[in-house]
Write a protein that holds these residues in place. Structure first.
Motif, mmCIF file in Angstrom:
data_model
loop_
_atom_site.group_PDB
_atom_site.id
_atom_site.type_symbol
_atom_site.label_atom_id
_atom_site.label_comp_id
_atom_site.label_asym_id
_atom_site.label_seq_id
_atom_site.Cartn_x
_atom_site.Cartn_y
_atom_site.Cartn_z
ATOM 1 N N LYS A 29 -7.730 87.169 31.040
ATOM 2 C CA LYS A 29 -8.997 87.433 30.096
ATOM 3 C C LYS A 29 -10.329 87.366 30.729
ATOM 4 O O LYS A 29 -11.350 87.839 30.175
ATOM 5 C CB LYS A 29 -9.135 86.232 28.992
ATOM 6 N N ASN A 30 -10.439 86.749 31.964
ATOM 7 C CA ASN A 30 -11.728 86.874 32.615
ATOM 8 C C ASN A 30 -11.823 87.954 33.749
ATOM 9 O O ASN A 30 -12.617 87.808 34.850
ATOM 10 C CB ASN A 30 -12.012 85.389 33.155
ATOM 11 N N ILE A 31 -10.829 88.666 33.834
ATOM 12 C CA ILE A 31 -10.751 89.668 34.821
ATOM 13 C C ILE A 31 -11.730 90.904 34.386
ATOM 14 O O ILE A 31 -11.075 91.475 33.377
ATOM 15 C CB ILE A 31 -9.353 89.936 35.193
ATOM 16 N N THR A 32 -12.545 91.372 35.006
ATOM 17 C CA THR A 32 -13.166 92.475 34.516
ATOM 18 C C THR A 32 -13.585 93.409 35.752
ATOM 19 O O THR A 32 -13.836 93.012 36.695
ATOM 20 C CB THR A 32 -14.514 92.252 33.697
ATOM 21 N N GLY A 33 -13.636 94.611 35.299
ATOM 22 C CA GLY A 33 -13.981 95.764 36.601
ATOM 23 C C GLY A 33 -13.342 95.616 37.887
ATOM 24 O O GLY A 33 -13.722 95.687 38.871
ATOM 25 N N GLN A 34 -12.102 95.409 37.709
ATOM 26 C CA GLN A 34 -11.429 95.435 39.179
ATOM 27 C C GLN A 34 -10.267 96.626 39.301
ATOM 28 O O GLN A 34 -9.577 97.094 38.098
ATOM 29 C CB GLN A 34 -10.472 93.986 39.280
ATOM 30 N N SER A 35 -9.840 96.702 40.294
ATOM 31 C CA SER A 35 -8.805 97.836 40.573
ATOM 32 C C SER A 35 -7.311 96.981 40.994
ATOM 33 O O SER A 35 -7.632 96.183 41.888
ATOM 34 C CB SER A 35 -8.901 98.857 41.635
ATOM 35 N N LEU A 36 -6.366 97.307 40.375
ATOM 36 C CA LEU A 36 -5.042 96.564 40.662
ATOM 37 C C LEU A 36 -4.013 97.433 41.301
ATOM 38 O O LEU A 36 -3.826 98.341 40.590
ATOM 39 C CB LEU A 36 -4.392 95.775 39.698
ATOM 40 N N ASN A 37 -3.774 97.345 42.665
ATOM 41 C CA ASN A 37 -3.052 98.255 43.070
ATOM 42 C C ASN A 37 -1.826 97.872 43.395
ATOM 43 O O ASN A 37 -1.358 96.759 44.077
ATOM 44 C CB ASN A 37 -3.562 98.641 44.732
ATOM 45 N N VAL A 38 -0.735 98.312 42.572
ATOM 46 C CA VAL A 38 0.502 97.651 42.582
ATOM 47 C C VAL A 38 1.470 98.904 43.150
ATOM 48 O O VAL A 38 2.014 99.875 42.526
ATOM 49 C CB VAL A 38 1.268 97.879 40.928
ATOM 50 N N ASP A 39 1.226 98.787 44.683
ATOM 51 C CA ASP A 39 1.923 99.952 45.458
ATOM 52 C C ASP A 39 2.570 99.551 46.758
ATOM 53 O O ASP A 39 2.923 100.046 47.533
ATOM 54 C CB ASP A 39 0.753 100.840 45.979
ATOM 55 N N SER A 40 3.123 98.195 46.605
ATOM 56 C CA SER A 40 3.831 97.477 47.690
ATOM 57 C C SER A 40 3.050 97.637 49.078
ATOM 58 O O SER A 40 3.563 97.624 50.114
ATOM 59 C CB SER A 40 5.116 98.223 48.043
#
Length: 45
Positions: A29-40
């Protein structure tokens, strides 16, 4: 290809689903404006 990633494994649909479930949960709930790379780790190479 799996050998191109840091973890030496291919992505599975579940890998993406778990990331989406986390981001949709109250734990994120407090995560904003981030990129999450799910790419191993491919982006690290």
């Amino acid at each position: 290809m799996a050998r191109d990633s840091v973890l030496h494994r291919a992505q599975e649909p579940d890998d993406i689903a778990y990331a989406v479930l986390f981001l949709a949960s109250d734990e994120a709930k407090n995560i904003t404006g981030q990129s999450l790379n799910v790419d191993s780790g491919k982006i690290l190479r």
